[in-house]
Design an enzyme around this catalytic site. Structure first.
Site, mmCIF file in Angstrom:
data_model
loop_
_atom_site.group_PDB
_atom_site.id
_atom_site.type_symbol
_atom_site.label_atom_id
_atom_site.label_comp_id
_atom_site.label_asym_id
_atom_site.label_seq_id
_atom_site.Cartn_x
_atom_site.Cartn_y
_atom_site.Cartn_z
ATOM 1 N N ASP A 1 20.564 -79.271 -45.497
ATOM 2 C CA ASP A 1 20.199 -77.857 -45.537
ATOM 3 C C ASP A 1 20.663 -77.198 -44.257
ATOM 4 O O ASP A 1 20.585 -77.812 -43.199
ATOM 5 C CB ASP A 1 18.658 -77.745 -45.569
ATOM 6 N N ASP B 1 13.490 -78.196 -54.220
ATOM 7 C CA ASP B 1 14.437 -79.269 -53.847
ATOM 8 C C ASP B 1 14.032 -80.612 -54.452
ATOM 9 O O ASP B 1 14.801 -81.568 -54.413
ATOM 10 C CB ASP B 1 14.484 -79.455 -52.315
#
Length: 951
Positions: free
Chosen positions: A329, A592
């Site tokens: 990320d 996620d």
């Protein structure tokens, strides 16, 4: 408390009665419980967690003796007393007791180490216990979910796992994902008054609720035994089984050959035949293997947790060692996730509004407490955070959710008029305001201008609400302005990405931001700018121009992806895995979770939501990428230790089976099973220390190469067996040692030959560990102090036994120091070729040219950092080719051969980049003329400015 007893016995239907009655039945109010009342109720209802099955310690201890390798040993123990009972001799009690002692030692070590590791892990997991916001003593505070009792008031927001069964109070409807409980894939809408179940995840909205059931009384608690508890057999288990089976099969082959030759052909006595079979069984089984490997993993996972990475699944360590792609990320991992607004660049779109008012509206559309990063940045821009609510009365706040991508506040001003302010993603706000085409074009132009500088955009809008109710649609929305947000990279990210590349781990950036911002961050971090918008590659509206291109290949080669939606993350992981990569994925949000579960190593970053933590394999307790890279290095060290040991175990099996088989069949010599037991016990003691050995992590991603393990084991084991056979022949059939070293002949004394043979086998068996633990010459790579000490002690014991012991039952007699010296010399001389064999096998298996093998920083390298600079140069050239750039004119070889010129080159490049950056800054209109003065005024250093900010 009479009413509460009924609730505990589930006599009251709290799920369906009106909410006011719930408060009556639970004897509580909307102000929550007091701490004393909470403690009283905990004693009554028990803590809010599922009862863990208490494992019986004795069964756990015995469990370590219940695996295929132990079964073979147990079979040998039974053979020692049941079958070895002929030839006019009593049963072989010494061997029976010895085998049992060996099994108990192994189980004890496994049990203690696993217990310690388990306790350490439990203590760490306690830090990660699900937390919840609860109202106690009239104050909101974050507490562990375990303290909840019926009657508590809790707050549920986006990303939370609902901590207990509860009824929702007033507020906006929630979207709840109950798939973990009911298997419904779509989130369900829950309105005020509805029941939410423990274990479900909040996907949208925020609301308060009253707890009605906790722990085993919840819907989840009752269904817990139905919840998937399958223990998937990890890759590690498969490898263990394969190696165990290989050793067992080798022994079985040896035993079959011995039986066929000894009894029908040589007509040997029954008892001596059985003893020879026992020698192969006891000596050949790597009984310590499960112990050594589980202890190594347990110690390793403890070490990882000290570095800030908590492993939830032990076998994630070996996957971490083999990881070659890390999808990271951007926000919070590569960058600081501390947003700042550049006030000078704020664009105003409404007449009569100044920049300060745009900031004030943005701050109004933010939370003043319980903020996320953007809220904090908006409120932080005001001189005093209290201004965000000064002179207005808040009516209703709409929290951020992934669908609307905006927040909004309905409020009443001092004159009693109703207004709404909203901030959010520019596209959503544009749609909300129903802007004209020319306004849209202007907005997009500003967004692109921001993006070129690596700035994200946030749009602000307002509307009047003439109907004066929070449900009403209100008047038309006005697009007020755009704010530039900047999230600076972490100071260590660029260095860490370089380290990752040296370690053969390709880092790909995953970001929800626009492509230009992704590229700008990639450029700053030196990770390349070969990025794609993920929707163009994957989504429903794929880019037609990319249709013809091989998408999988683009994903494999990309440095990152922008505009990523959660479902794309899953797809990216899947495509990379199809290309045979071992993929790590970092994540923090509830959305996620699918990608974290799909990845080989799901990594929940620090401050991840409960949902992300529960889906991941490794939970980080510190922010940033450097924790992940140090975890990769540690994992490779742990993996290296396990691999070193397995090669050793296979070699020893081959060496014992082949060596004693040949001696027993060629010279009809019966070795004592008890002495093999002594070798096994001393070996185990030494081998246990390998879990703390000093090792070099592999410079590239590592995996279980069974072919290499078996090939190395067979070659080294056969060589050692041959050395033993030659030694026995020289001692038994020739006078070589007597002539050359002047020691007395022992060729006719069976018991003295037993001592000599025992010492020779013992020394080289244990010295072999130094060969398998090193990647280069074994006498150059320094082993851990513990390993050396254990080796010395074991060999002292072995030497003293050979020199002094006179044990009739084991058929050994002391041979004196002269022979001991000769055997040590023989062992040392024949130890050296082991390294050469090791290199040779690696060369044959690598299938590469010899120079290439040397370049691969194994064996003979003298290059600093394993030739890191050449690798850097090769990588740089590969990157240039990939991005269609010309390779440098200068013959790169000459450049990179000379270390100093390589450094110089880097510096020249750095300076050139710096000059270009200053020139670019001077060119910018905003800075014409004042660059230096602004910098001097603020007392800043121009170099640090451009590394961290786009002015």
């Amino acid at each position: 408390m009479g009413g509460l007893e009924e609730i505990k016995n589930e006599a009251v239907d709290l799920e369906n009665i009106p909410i006011e009655e719930v408060f009556e039945q639970l004897k509580c109010t909307r102000e929550g419980l007091s701490s004393e009342e909470g403690n009283r109720r905990i004693e009554m209802f028990g803590p809010n967690k599922l009862e863990e099955k208490k494992e019986s310690k004795i069964l756990k201890f015995l469990g370590f003796m219940w695996n295929p390798l132990s079964w073979v040993m147990e079979m040998a123990a039974i053979m020692a007393i049941a079958l070895a009972n002929g030839g006019g001799k009593p049963p072989d009690w010494e061997d029976f007791v010895g085998i049992i002692v060996l099994l108990v030692i192994n189980s004890t070590i496994s049990f203690i180490e696993e217990n310690n590791a388990g306790n350490a892990a439990a203590a760490l997991m306690a830090n990660l216990a699900p937390k919840t916001k609860v109202l106690r003593d009239g104050r909101w505070g974050e507490q562990e979910a375990a303290i909840l009792v019926p009657g508590d008031i809790i707050s549920i927001k986006l990303g939370d796992i609902v901590p207990a069964d509860a009824r929702l109070l007033e507020g906006d409807p929630l979207k709840i994902d109950q798939s973990a409980l009911t298997g419904e894939s779509l989130p369900v809408t829950k309105n005020p008054g509805d029941e939410v179940f423990s274990g479900s995840t909040c996907k949208q909205g925020e609301i308060e609720a009253v707890v009605i059931a906790t722990g085993v009384h919840t819907f989840f608690g009752k269904a817990a035994h139905l919840v998937d508890s399958t223990n998937q057999v990890g890759h590690f288990q498969t490898v263990l089984t394969a190696i165990g089976n290989f050793c067992i099969c080798s022994i079985a082959v040896g035993i079959v050959i011995e039986i066929i030759v000894m009894f029908p052909i040589q007509h040997r006595a029954y008892r001596s035949g059985i003893e020879n079979l026992l020698v192969l069984l006891i000596g050949g089984i790597p009984i310590a293997m499960p112990t050594v490997l589980s202890v190594t993993m347990a110690i390793g996972s403890h070490k990882l947790s000290q570095q800030g990475a908590i492993t939830k699944r032990m076998t994630a360590i070996e996957e971490m060692a083999g990881m070659d792609v890390l999808c990271s990320d951007k926000t919070g991992t590569l960058t600081l996730n501390k947003l700042s607004v550049d006030k000078n660049l704020v664009e105003v779109f409404t007449k009569g509004v100044d920049k300060d008012h745009v900031l004030l509206l943005a701050a109004r559309a933010s939370r003043t407490e319980n903020q996320d990063a953007i809220d904090a940045a908006m409120v932080g821009m005001l001189a005093d955070p209290k201004e965000a609510r000064a002179g207005i009365r808040e009516v209703h706040f709409l929290p951020f959710n992934p669908v609307d991508k905006r927040t909004a506040l309905t409020y009443i001003d001092a004159d009693g008029n109703w207004h709404r302010a909203s901030k959010g993603a520019p596209e959503q706000i544009l749609t909300l305001c129903n802007c004209k085409e020319d306004v849209k074009r202007k907005v997009h132009a500003v967004i692109d201008k921001y993006a070129e500088r690596g700035l994200r955009s946030l749009a602000v809008a307002r509307q009047e609400v003439p109907e004066k109710s929070k449900e009403s649609a209100g008047g038309p929305w006005q697009f007020v302005g755009l704010l530039p947000l900047f999230d600076p990279p972490r100071h260590d990210s660029a260095e860490t990405i370089r380290k990752a590349l040296h370690l053969g781990v390709n880092v790909k950036m995953i970001t929800g931001d626009q492509l230009a911002i992704g590229k700008e961050t990639g450029r700053r971090l030196g990770m390349g700018t070969n990025m794609y918008p993920s929707s163009a590659l994957l989504g429903q509206n794929k880019d037609a121009s990319l249709e013809a291109l091989p998408v999988d290949e683009l994903i494999e080669k990309a440095d990152g992806f922008a505009g990523v939606f959660p479902e794309h993350k899953y797809e990216i992981v899947k495509r990379l895995q199809e290309k045979k990569h071992i993929v790590g994925m970092t994540g923090d949000g509830v959305n996620d979770a699918p990608a974290l579960k799909k990845a080989d190593i799901g990594i929940a970053v620090a401050d991840a939501t409960d949902a992300a933590r529960s889906a991941s394999d490794i939970v980080l307790t510190e922010p940033g990428l450097s924790v992940i890279i140090s975890a990769v290095l540690t994992s490779r060290c742990i993996f290296q230790r396990m691999k070193n040991y397995t090669i050793y175990a296979v070699s020893i099996t081959i060496r014992i089976v082949l060596g004693f088989l040949l001696i027993a069949l060629i010279w009809k010599y019966d070795f004592s099973p008890f002495m093999v037991l002594i070798i096994a016990i001393l070996n185990d003691g030494t081998i246990m220390t390998i879990s703390k050995d000093r090792v070099k992590p592999s410079p590239l991603p590592d995996s279980w190469k069974l072919k290499e393990i078996f090939a190395t084991g067979i070659v080294l084991g056969s060589y050692l067996a041959l050395m033993t056979v030659i030694f026995f022949w020289a001692m038994h059939k020739t006078d070589f040692f007597t002539d050359k070293f002047g020691v007395r002949s022992i060729r006719n004394s069976e018991h003295e030959m037993m001592s000599a043979l025992y010492l020779q086998v013992s020394i080289v068996s244990q010295a072999l560990i130094f060969v398998t633990r090193s990647r280069s010459w074994s006498f150059i790579e320094r082993p851990g102090l513990l390993l050396v000490t254990a080796f010395m002690l074991a060999q002292l014991v072995a030497t003293f036994l050979a020199v002094y012991a006179n044990w009739g039952f084991a058929r050994i007699k002391g041979i004196g120091w002269g022979w001991a010296g000769v055997i040590w010399l023989y062992s040392i001389v024949f130890y050296f070729p082991l390294d050469i064999f090791k290199f040779f096998i690696r060369f044959v298996l690598s299938g590469r040219a010899w120079d290439n093998l040397l370049e691969n920083k194994i064996a003979f390298t003298t290059k600093k950092d394993y030739g890191r600079e050449e690798r850097e140069a090769q990588w740089a050239t590969a990157q240039r080719t990939l991005h269609g750039l010309q390779p440098p004119e200068v013959a790169s070889n000459t450049l990179f051969n000379d270390k100093s010129s390589y450094r110089e080159l880097s510096e020249i490049a750095e300076q050139a980049k710096r000059r270009a950056e200053i020139a670019r800054l001077r060119e910018l209109n905003t800075l014409k003329g004042h660059v230096e003065s602004v910098v001097k005024l603020k007392g800043l250093d121009i170099d640090t400015i451009q590394q961290n900010y786009t002015v």
